[in-house]
Design a protein around this motif. Structure first.
Motif, PDB file in Angstrom:
ATOM      1  N   LEU A 187       2.717  -6.775  -5.592  1.00  0.00           N
ATOM      2  CA  LEU A 187       2.942  -5.394  -5.172  1.00  0.00           C
ATOM      3  C   LEU A 187       2.366  -4.417  -6.192  1.00  0.00           C
ATOM      4  N   ARG A 188       2.507  -4.735  -7.462  1.00  0.00           N
ATOM      5  CA  ARG A 188       1.916  -3.885  -8.504  1.00  0.00           C
ATOM      6  C   ARG A 188       0.388  -3.803  -8.347  1.00  0.00           C
ATOM      7  N   ALA A 189      -0.205  -4.933  -7.969  1.00  0.00           N
ATOM      8  CA  ALA A 189      -1.660  -4.993  -7.820  1.00  0.00           C
ATOM      9  C   ALA A 189      -2.130  -4.365  -6.507  1.00  0.00           C
ATOM     10  N   ARG A 190      -1.173  -3.992  -5.637  1.00  0.00           N
ATOM     11  CA  ARG A 190      -1.486  -3.385  -4.335  1.00  0.00           C
ATOM     12  C   ARG A 190      -2.327  -4.308  -3.472  1.00  0.00           C
TER      13      ARG A 190
ATOM     14  N   HIS B 296      10.980 -14.383  -8.226  1.00  0.00           N
ATOM     15  CA  HIS B 296      10.679 -13.064  -7.670  1.00  0.00           C
ATOM     16  C   HIS B 296       9.515 -12.371  -8.373  1.00  0.00           C
ATOM     17  N   GLU B 297       9.153 -12.845  -9.551  1.00  0.00           N
ATOM     18  CA  GLU B 297       8.112 -12.168 -10.324  1.00  0.00           C
ATOM     19  C   GLU B 297       6.745 -12.158  -9.632  1.00  0.00           C
TER      20      GLU B 297
ATOM     21  N   THR C 185       0.806  -1.220   0.000  1.00  0.00           N
ATOM     22  CA  THR C 185       0.000   0.000   0.000  1.00  0.00           C
ATOM     23  C   THR C 185       0.843   1.275   0.000  1.00  0.00           C
ATOM     24  N   ARG C 186       2.173   1.113   0.089  1.00  0.00           N
ATOM     25  CA  ARG C 186       3.044   2.288   0.208  1.00  0.00           C
ATOM     26  C   ARG C 186       4.065   2.421  -0.923  1.00  0.00           C
ATOM     27  N   ILE C 187       4.310   1.337  -1.628  1.00  0.00           N
ATOM     28  CA  ILE C 187       5.410   1.332  -2.593  1.00  0.00           C
ATOM     29  C   ILE C 187       5.166   2.339  -3.719  1.00  0.00           C
ATOM     30  N   THR C 188       6.235   3.002  -4.137  1.00  0.00           N
ATOM     31  CA  THR C 188       6.138   4.025  -5.180  1.00  0.00           C
ATOM     32  C   THR C 188       6.400   3.424  -6.558  1.00  0.00           C
TER      33      THR C 188
END
Length: 236
Positions: free
Chosen positions: A199-202, A192-193, A112-115
């Motif tokens: 993370l992309r999908a939040r 790792h994918e 929820t925080r990654i840029t």
């Protein structure tokens, strides 16, 4: 290096602050040297030599080494001096479930925080892993692996968690760098994918779950390899 560690000449700057900053910079320098394999498990760290290399006095070096001992990176003993910590097989096996829990929490928070910049940096590290694997470059693959996980821990925004992760990463890096063979990097990028996709999908739940699986799987490999005695213990 001399510019980084140069002491400011401004007399208005309190000397204790200067020394504290130096100590932190020296600590980061030594951690980097350990994780990149320039200082190996069992290697002795000589205060005077480090001080000479960095152009500083021995006092901040001594203070940095004390901090590293608290973090578990080095050990100190009478007549043996300070050495890079070496881990036993049992310690290596025990660390994985702890790391899985810590990084699972980090991935959940990071979702929820990654840029956008951090997501792009994760893609870059996966590309590095893939290229290094094709070239058989284990050192670069492991370096990219560490960087990938560090980006996620930083993205979590939890500084205490980052401290715990840093101390645990020494053990897992020690194992990867000095005890496993080519299997360590085969398929590393592909593994790792799913983390990056979550993370992309939040998706916090998914990110935590895939991160835990990602770490628990090699833990089983480590346990099986150590049970067979098919790997050598880290240097002591």
């Amino acid at each position: 290096m001399s510019e980084k560690f140069a002491v400011p000449t401004d007399r208005s700057l309190p000397r204790p602050l200067v020394r504290r900053v130096l100590r932190e910079e020296i600590k980061e320098y030594l951690i980097d040297a350990i994780l990149r394999g320039r200082l190996r498990p069992g290697d002795r760290i000589i205060e005077m030599r480090i001080a000479q290399d960095l152009g500083v006095s021995q006092t901040p070096v001594r203070e940095a080494l004390r901090d590293l001992e608290l973090l578990g990176f080095v050990t100190s003993a009478p007549f043996r001096g300070t050495r890079v910590r070496a881990f036993t097989h049992d310690e290596l096996v025990e660390i994985y479930p702890i790391r899985a829990a810590i990084e699972g929490v980090a991935a959940r928070a990071a979702a929820t925080r990654i840029t956008t910049e951090q997501l792009l940096a994760l893609e870059e590290q996966i590309d590095r892993m893939r290229e290094a694997s094709e070239l058989g470059d284990e050192a670069t693959a492991i370096e990219a692996d560490i960087a990938f996980h560090h980006i996620i821990v930083e993205a979590s925004g939890n500084r205490l968690l980052e401290q715990f992760w840093t101390s645990l990463s020494l053990a897992t890096t020690t194992y990867l760098t000095f005890s496993v063979h080519r299997r360590a990097i085969e398929g590393l990028a592909a593994r790792h994918e799913p983390i990056l996709e979550a993370l992309r999908a939040r998706e916090s739940d998914r990110a935590e779950a895939v991160m835990r699986r990602h770490i628990e799987e090699p833990a089983r490999w480590v346990y099986a390899a150590l049970s067979r005695g098919s790997v050598d213990p880290p240097a002591s």
